[in-house]
Scaffold this motif. Structure first.
Motif, PDB file in Angstrom:
ATOM      1  N   ARG A 119      42.264  44.251  32.263  1.00 38.00           N
ATOM      2  CA  ARG A 119      43.502  43.502  32.020  1.00 38.00           C
ATOM      3  C   ARG A 119      43.181  42.256  31.195  1.00 38.00           C
ATOM      4  O   ARG A 119      42.199  41.564  31.417  1.00 38.00           O
ATOM      5  CB  ARG A 119      44.147  43.105  33.352  1.00 38.00           C
TER       6      ARG A 119
ATOM      7  N   ASP B 263      36.713  41.106  41.510  1.00 37.70           N
ATOM      8  CA  ASP B 263      36.465  42.074  40.448  1.00 37.70           C
ATOM      9  C   ASP B 263      35.311  42.983  40.856  1.00 37.70           C
ATOM     10  O   ASP B 263      34.322  42.519  41.417  1.00 37.70           O
ATOM     11  CB  ASP B 263      36.100  41.319  39.165  1.00 37.70           C
TER      12      ASP B 263
ATOM     13  N   GLU C 135      45.721  39.450  39.672  1.00 41.71           N
ATOM     14  CA  GLU C 135      45.670  40.910  39.518  1.00 41.71           C
ATOM     15  C   GLU C 135      46.361  41.600  40.683  1.00 41.71           C
ATOM     16  O   GLU C 135      46.889  42.704  40.556  1.00 41.71           O
ATOM     17  CB  GLU C 135      44.210  41.378  39.460  1.00 41.71           C
TER      18      GLU C 135
END
Ligand SMILES: O=P(O)(O)OC[C@H]1O[C@](O)(COP(=O)(O)O)[C@@H](O)[C@@H]1O
Ligand SMILES: [Mg+2]
Ligand SMILES: [Mg+2]
Length: 336
Positions: A278, A123, A99
């Motif tokens: 995503r 995250d 990411e």
């Protein structure tokens, strides 16, 4: 002598369990289990930094923005570096998608293996400075036959993944993994420095009592679903069976959904039609885990794992969890 938590000589560590678990897919032996061991080692490093972040000035912004246009936190950057170095050192990977990186990392000759790993190194970034649960999410593909590792290996269908999982850094450090034959959960024993099997063969309840939505203003989702859930009453006493819980870290909201049931959703809205999450390193891994635990993971109109991505950072609306609740959302979309 009392049976202390560590006195069980039959403790199943994650490495031993993945190798020995007869439910595991044949893929799980050998290279994949070594790769997963490398991921678990990485999780211990990241967990250590998350726990000490406030004490060693690891909270706050790194001063850079990532390809998503988001301000990177110091822990985002450090966790990403730990993941890249550890996965490269494993000698089992050919392509890495993070990411936090604009482009994939292609592993050089001599270090290259046969797996593509997609990951969100940290995250739940918005929660770091408050010490709220955050995590690491990963998905693993085999590179296509004859490939030495290129972008197409990272753009396979979600259903082509051979493994997926996450580590959640919370009150305890929980690792949850699937290799395509069910879902198992492990808890880090800080004294042993090992992840121990604590949640064997996690199975989602058919029906839950918690809904966890980002309140996207998608007409398919927010109003009708909330209205529906609010309209349900327990026949016995008229009380409402559903309650709302939203932590704002996908890894924590999904972990609770996996264990307690119910539904987690991050819909699209007028501003971002595909929502925020995503597909490669949030949607797909969580969809594989939820399906392997007996639940459903959909965009509202199609199974998430059926999607073939066209770019490594594309987004996807996510509704996942217990069959009963997620089927309601699918019905709303069908009748919208
Ligand atoms: O703050 P919002 O808009 O509710 O978004 C929360 C979502 O954003 C995320 O934090 C995005 O992930 P990152 O923190 O890795 O960017 C998810 O964990 C979470 O589900
Ligand atoms: Mg994330
Ligand atoms: Mg992140």
């Amino acid at each position: 002598m009392s049976e202390g938590p560590n006195s069980n000589t039959n403790l199943q560590t994650v490495s031993r369990h993945i190798l020995e678990d007869q439910h595991n897919s044949p893929e799980a032996s050998g290279d994949l289990s070594l790769l997963l061991t490398s991921v678990t080692l990485t999780s211990k490093f990241i967990a250590n930094n998350v726990r000490k972040a406030r004490l060693i000035n690891l909270v706050g912004l790194a001063g850079e923005t990532n390809v998503q246009g988001e301000d990177q936190k110091k822990l985002d950057v450090l966790s990403n570096e730990i993941m890249i170095n550890s996965l490269r050192a494993s000698g089992k990977t050919a392509v890495l998608v993070s990411e936090e990186l604009d482009d994939p990392v292609f592993i050089e000759d001599g270090k290259r293996g046969k797996y593509c790993v997609t990951f969100d190194p940290l995250d739940g970034s918005s929660n770091i400075d408050a010490g709220v649960n955050v995590g690491t999410i990963f998905g693993i593909y085999k590179v296509r036959d004859g490939s030495k590792g290129d972008i197409e290996d990272a753009l396979q269908r979600g259903s082509d993944m051979v493994a997926a999982g996450y580590t959640m850094y919370g009150a305890s450090t929980n690792l949850v993994i699937t290799t395509g034959s069910g879902v198992n959960g492990y808890t880090l024993d800080p004294a042993l420095g090992e992840f121990i099997l604590t949640h064997e063969n996690i199975t989602l309840p058919e029906k839950g009592s918690i809904y966890s939505f980002n309140e996207g203003n998608s007409k398919f989702f927010h109003e009708p679903v909330n209205k529906y859930l609010d309209s349900i009453k327990n026949p016995a006493d008229g009380s409402k069976p559903y309650s709302a819980r939203y932590i704002g870290s996908m890894v924590a909201d999904v972990h609770r959904t996996l264990l307690y049931g119910g539904i987690f959703g991050y819909p699209g809205d007028k501003k971002t039609k595909d929502g925020k999450l995503r597909i490669l390193y949030e949607g797909f891994p969580m969809a594989m885990l939820i399906e392997q635990a007996g639940g459903i993971a959909t965009t509202g109109t199609q199974r998430i794992l059926d999607i073939k991505p066209t770019s490594i950072h594309e987004r996807v609306p996510v509704f996942l969890g217990s069959k009963h609740e997620v089927n309601q959302v699918i019905d709303f979309h069908r009748n919208a």
